[in-house]
Design an enzyme around this catalytic site. Structure first.
Site, PDB file in Angstrom:
ATOM      1  N   LYS A 126       2.947  -1.355   3.561  1.00 40.31           N
ATOM      2  CA  LYS A 126       2.438  -2.578   2.602  1.00 40.31           C
ATOM      3  C   LYS A 126       1.922  -2.389   1.096  1.00 40.31           C
ATOM      4  O   LYS A 126       2.188  -2.791   0.380  1.00 40.31           O
ATOM      5  CB  LYS A 126       1.517  -3.602   3.323  1.00 40.31           C
ATOM      6  CG  LYS A 126       1.892  -4.027   4.739  1.00 40.31           C
ATOM      7  CD  LYS A 126       3.196  -4.741   4.757  1.00 40.31           C
ATOM      8  CE  LYS A 126       3.397  -5.275   6.282  1.00 40.31           C
ATOM      9  NZ  LYS A 126       3.467  -4.282   7.334  1.00 40.31           N
ATOM     10  N   LYS A 161       0.193 -11.689   5.723  1.00 41.50           N
ATOM     11  CA  LYS A 161       0.241 -10.438   6.785  1.00 41.50           C
ATOM     12  C   LYS A 161      -0.659  -9.500   6.943  1.00 41.50           C
ATOM     13  O   LYS A 161      -1.576  -9.035   5.851  1.00 41.50           O
ATOM     14  CB  LYS A 161       1.729  -9.742   6.432  1.00 41.50           C
ATOM     15  CG  LYS A 161       1.945  -9.366   5.068  1.00 41.50           C
ATOM     16  CD  LYS A 161       3.407  -8.722   4.896  1.00 41.50           C
ATOM     17  CE  LYS A 161       3.805  -8.623   3.541  1.00 41.50           C
ATOM     18  NZ  LYS A 161       5.200  -8.271   3.260  1.00 41.50           N
ATOM     19  N   ARG A 211      17.144  -4.198   3.482  1.00 39.47           N
ATOM     20  CA  ARG A 211      16.624  -2.629   3.719  1.00 39.47           C
ATOM     21  C   ARG A 211      17.538  -1.840   2.870  1.00 39.47           C
ATOM     22  O   ARG A 211      18.709  -1.587   3.150  1.00 39.47           O
ATOM     23  CB  ARG A 211      16.770  -2.227   5.392  1.00 39.47           C
ATOM     24  CG  ARG A 211      16.507  -0.963   5.543  1.00 39.47           C
ATOM     25  CD  ARG A 211      15.131  -0.329   5.139  1.00 39.47           C
ATOM     26  NE  ARG A 211      13.861  -1.129   5.601  1.00 39.47           N
ATOM     27  CZ  ARG A 211      13.384  -0.638   6.601  1.00 39.47           C
ATOM     28  NH1 ARG A 211      13.827  -0.004   7.495  1.00 39.47           N
ATOM     29  NH2 ARG A 211      12.239  -1.485   6.994  1.00 39.47           N
ATOM     30  N   ARG A 226      18.942  -8.375   6.531  1.00 41.11           N
ATOM     31  CA  ARG A 226      18.437  -8.740   7.943  1.00 41.11           C
ATOM     32  C   ARG A 226      17.978 -10.366   7.762  1.00 41.11           C
ATOM     33  O   ARG A 226      17.192 -10.741   6.927  1.00 41.11           O
ATOM     34  CB  ARG A 226      17.158  -8.113   8.371  1.00 41.11           C
ATOM     35  CG  ARG A 226      17.368  -6.530   8.420  1.00 41.11           C
ATOM     36  CD  ARG A 226      16.359  -5.491   8.767  1.00 41.11           C
ATOM     37  NE  ARG A 226      15.626  -5.711   7.332  1.00 41.11           N
ATOM     38  CZ  ARG A 226      14.582  -4.856   7.080  1.00 41.11           C
ATOM     39  NH1 ARG A 226      14.029  -4.441   7.809  1.00 41.11           N
ATOM     40  NH2 ARG A 226      14.026  -5.094   5.644  1.00 41.11           N
ATOM     41  N   ARG A 234      11.468 -14.957   9.533  1.00 36.32           N
ATOM     42  CA  ARG A 234      11.227 -13.583   9.448  1.00 36.32           C
ATOM     43  C   ARG A 234      12.884 -13.161   9.652  1.00 36.32           C
ATOM     44  O   ARG A 234      13.475 -13.468  10.545  1.00 36.32           O
ATOM     45  CB  ARG A 234      10.329 -13.125  10.306  1.00 36.32           C
ATOM     46  CG  ARG A 234       8.990 -13.424  10.068  1.00 36.32           C
ATOM     47  CD  ARG A 234       7.974 -12.963  11.271  1.00 36.32           C
ATOM     48  NE  ARG A 234       8.555 -13.753  12.638  1.00 36.32           N
ATOM     49  CZ  ARG A 234       8.011 -13.236  13.638  1.00 36.32           C
ATOM     50  NH1 ARG A 234       7.103 -12.536  13.916  1.00 36.32           N
ATOM     51  NH2 ARG A 234       8.591 -13.964  14.933  1.00 36.32           N
ATOM     52  N   ASP A 274      12.043  -2.388   1.625  1.00 35.13           N
ATOM     53  CA  ASP A 274      12.152  -3.772   1.737  1.00 35.13           C
ATOM     54  C   ASP A 274      12.218  -4.785   0.626  1.00 35.13           C
ATOM     55  O   ASP A 274      11.168  -4.516  -0.101  1.00 35.13           O
ATOM     56  CB  ASP A 274      11.265  -4.389   2.675  1.00 35.13           C
ATOM     57  CG  ASP A 274      11.410  -3.596   4.259  1.00 35.13           C
ATOM     58  OD1 ASP A 274      12.445  -2.997   4.416  1.00 35.13           O
ATOM     59  OD2 ASP A 274      10.512  -4.031   4.927  1.00 35.13           O
ATOM     60  N   GLU A 282       7.959  -4.305   0.609  1.00 33.87           N
ATOM     61  CA  GLU A 282       7.212  -2.874   1.367  1.00 33.87           C
ATOM     62  C   GLU A 282       8.186  -1.781   1.004  1.00 33.87           C
ATOM     63  O   GLU A 282       9.309  -1.530   0.798  1.00 33.87           O
ATOM     64  CB  GLU A 282       7.377  -3.140   2.736  1.00 33.87           C
ATOM     65  CG  GLU A 282       6.625  -4.385   3.342  1.00 33.87           C
ATOM     66  CD  GLU A 282       6.574  -4.587   4.842  1.00 33.87           C
ATOM     67  OE1 GLU A 282       6.697  -3.445   5.505  1.00 33.87           O
ATOM     68  OE2 GLU A 282       6.130  -5.613   5.362  1.00 33.87           O
ATOM     69  N   ASN A 284       8.955   1.797   3.284  1.00 32.52           N
ATOM     70  CA  ASN A 284       8.576   2.174   4.927  1.00 32.52           C
ATOM     71  C   ASN A 284       8.833   3.716   4.759  1.00 32.52           C
ATOM     72  O   ASN A 284       9.832   4.044   4.322  1.00 32.52           O
ATOM     73  CB  ASN A 284       9.702   1.524   5.536  1.00 32.52           C
ATOM     74  CG  ASN A 284       9.282   0.048   5.761  1.00 32.52           C
ATOM     75  OD1 ASN A 284       8.808  -0.427   6.826  1.00 32.52           O
ATOM     76  ND2 ASN A 284       9.870  -0.929   5.002  1.00 32.52           N
TER      77      ASN A 284
END
Length: 316
Positions: A126, A161, A211, A226, A234, A274, A282, A284
Site C-alpha cells: 500500500k 483499508k 493489474r 478486475r 471491490r 493496481d 498499490e 504489489n
C-alpha cells in the site's frame, strides 16, 4: 545451463492452478529444463551462518486432478546456480521478515532471489505507491481517526483499508454522513494503534481495477481489469471480481514508466501495479498474480518473459 529453481510459496496442494501465477512460473521453469525444488512451508533456516532450506524435488503438470509430485525432503544450502522464487502471500508479518533475512544471506552466498529480499522488506504494497504521488489519488495514511474522518469529509466518499491486507480483505467504502464511519476507523486503527490508509473513492472502479505486470520494470502490453460484480464495489478476484483483459492505455504506460525504473533498480523483478481509472493505488511485490488469465486471453507467455530475464541475469 539448467538452474536449480527453488520456490518459497504457500502450500502447493491448496493452490488453484487455473489462476496461480507461481504455478505458471514453475511450469515455465520445468519446460526450460530447470530443476524444481519445493521449500517445505516454514522450511528456511540458518545453520552456522549458512542459509539453508528443507526442500523436496518438485514436478508439475497442468492437470487439475494431479498438478504436482514431490520427492523426499532434505536440507539444501543456498548458493550459485540457484534461482529462488519468493512467492509467499501476505501478511508481511515478523515471520515473513525473518524469511527475507535468511534469503538475504542466501543472496550473499550467490543465489538469485526473485524478488530482492531487501525490497520485499522495504515495500509495503500500500505504502509503496506513495513513492509515486504524482500517480496516486488523494491519500492519507494515519492512526488518527479524527484526521481520517476529516479526510472523508473533504472528499465525500473514500476507500479505507489496512496496510497489511490482500485480496480485498477489510477494505471499506465509506464517507461523510455514514453512521458506520466511526466504528470502521476504530476497527482499522485498533483505537489509534495501527496505521490505516484512506484514498478518495474512484468511481472508475466500476470499469475495473487494472493489474499491470512489470518484468524488470517493463510492462506487459496487456492488463487484467478486475471488474466488481453485483453489489460489490471491490474488483479483487478473491472478492468475486471478473477478470477481463485489455491493452494498456497511454496513462497506464505513463504510470508504468514512472514506477518501473525504481522497481528495476531495487531488484523487484516481477511486480503488479493496481490502477483504477487514471490512478495507481498499490504496488504489489510479494506474489503478484494475473499472468495465467492474461496468457489465456491473449496467447501470451508472461512467465517466459520473466525467465528470459532471470536467465540473462544468471549469465551476467
Amino acid at each position: 545451463m539448467p538452474l536449480d529453481v527453488i520456490v518459497v510459496m504457500d502450500p502447493i496442494a491448496q493452490i488453484k492452478i487455473a489462476k496461480d501465477t507461481t504455478f505458471a512460473m514453475l511450469l515455465e521453469a520445468q519446460r526450460r529444463g530447470h530443476r524444481l525444488h519445493y521449500v517445505r512451508p516454514g522450511g528456511l533456516f540458518l545453520r552456522d551462518g549458512v542459509a539453508t532450506a528443507t526442500v523436496a524435488p518438485l514436478g508439475v503438470r497442468d492437470d487439475k486432478p494431479g498438478w504436482f509430485t514431490l520427492g523426499e525432503f532434505a536440507p539444501l544450502a543456498f548458493g550459485p546456480g540457484q534461482v529462488v522464487l519468493m512467492r509467499k502471500d501476505p501478511p508481511v508479518d515478523a515471520e515473513y521478515i525473518y524469511d527475507t533475512q535468511v534469503l538475504g544471506i542466501a543472496q550473499l552466498a550467490g543465489a538469485q532471489i526473485v524478488n530482492d529480499p531487501q525490497g520485499l522488506r522495504d515495500y509495503n504494497e500500500k505504502l509503496a505507491a506513495q513513492l509515486f504521488p504524482q500517480c496516486c489519488p488523494p491519500t492519507l495514511v494515519s492512526r488518527d481517526a479524527a484526521q481520517l474522518k476529516a479526510f472523508a469529509a473533504e472528499h465525500g466518499q473514500v476507500v479505507l483499508k489496512p496496510l497489511d491486507g490482500m485480496g480485498g480483505r477489510s477494505i471499506f467504502r465509506s464517507g461523510q454522513g455514514d453512521p458506520n464511519l466511526n466504528v470502521i476507523l476504530e476497527t482499522l486503527t485498533d483505537g489509534g494503534r495501527h496505521l490505516a490508509m484512506a484514498q478518495r473513492f474512484i468511481p472508475d472502479i466500476s470499469a475495473g481495477d487494472k493489474r499491470i505486470l512489470l518484468i524488470d520494470g517493463v510492462p506487459v502490453d496487456y492488463c487484467l481489469a478486475r471488474i466488481p460484480q453485483g453489489d460489490e464495489f471491490r474488483g479483487n478476484l478473491a472478492a468475486g471480481g471478473r477478470g477481463e483483459g485489455r491493452p494498456l492505455s497511454e496513462r497506464d504506460r505513463w504510470i508504468a514508466a514512472q514506477v518501473g525504473p525504481e522497481m528495476k533498480r531495487r531488484g523487484m523483478r516481477f511486480v503488479g501495479l493496481d490502477v483504477i481509472g487514471d490512478y495507481l493505488t498499490e504496488v504489489n511485490v510479494t506474489s503478484p498474480t494475473c499472468a495465467r488469465e492474461l496468457d489465456a486471453q491473449y496467447g501470451l507467455n508472461i512467465c517466459g518473459l520473466l525467465f528470459d530475464a532471470i536467465e540473462a541475469g544468471q549469465a551476467a
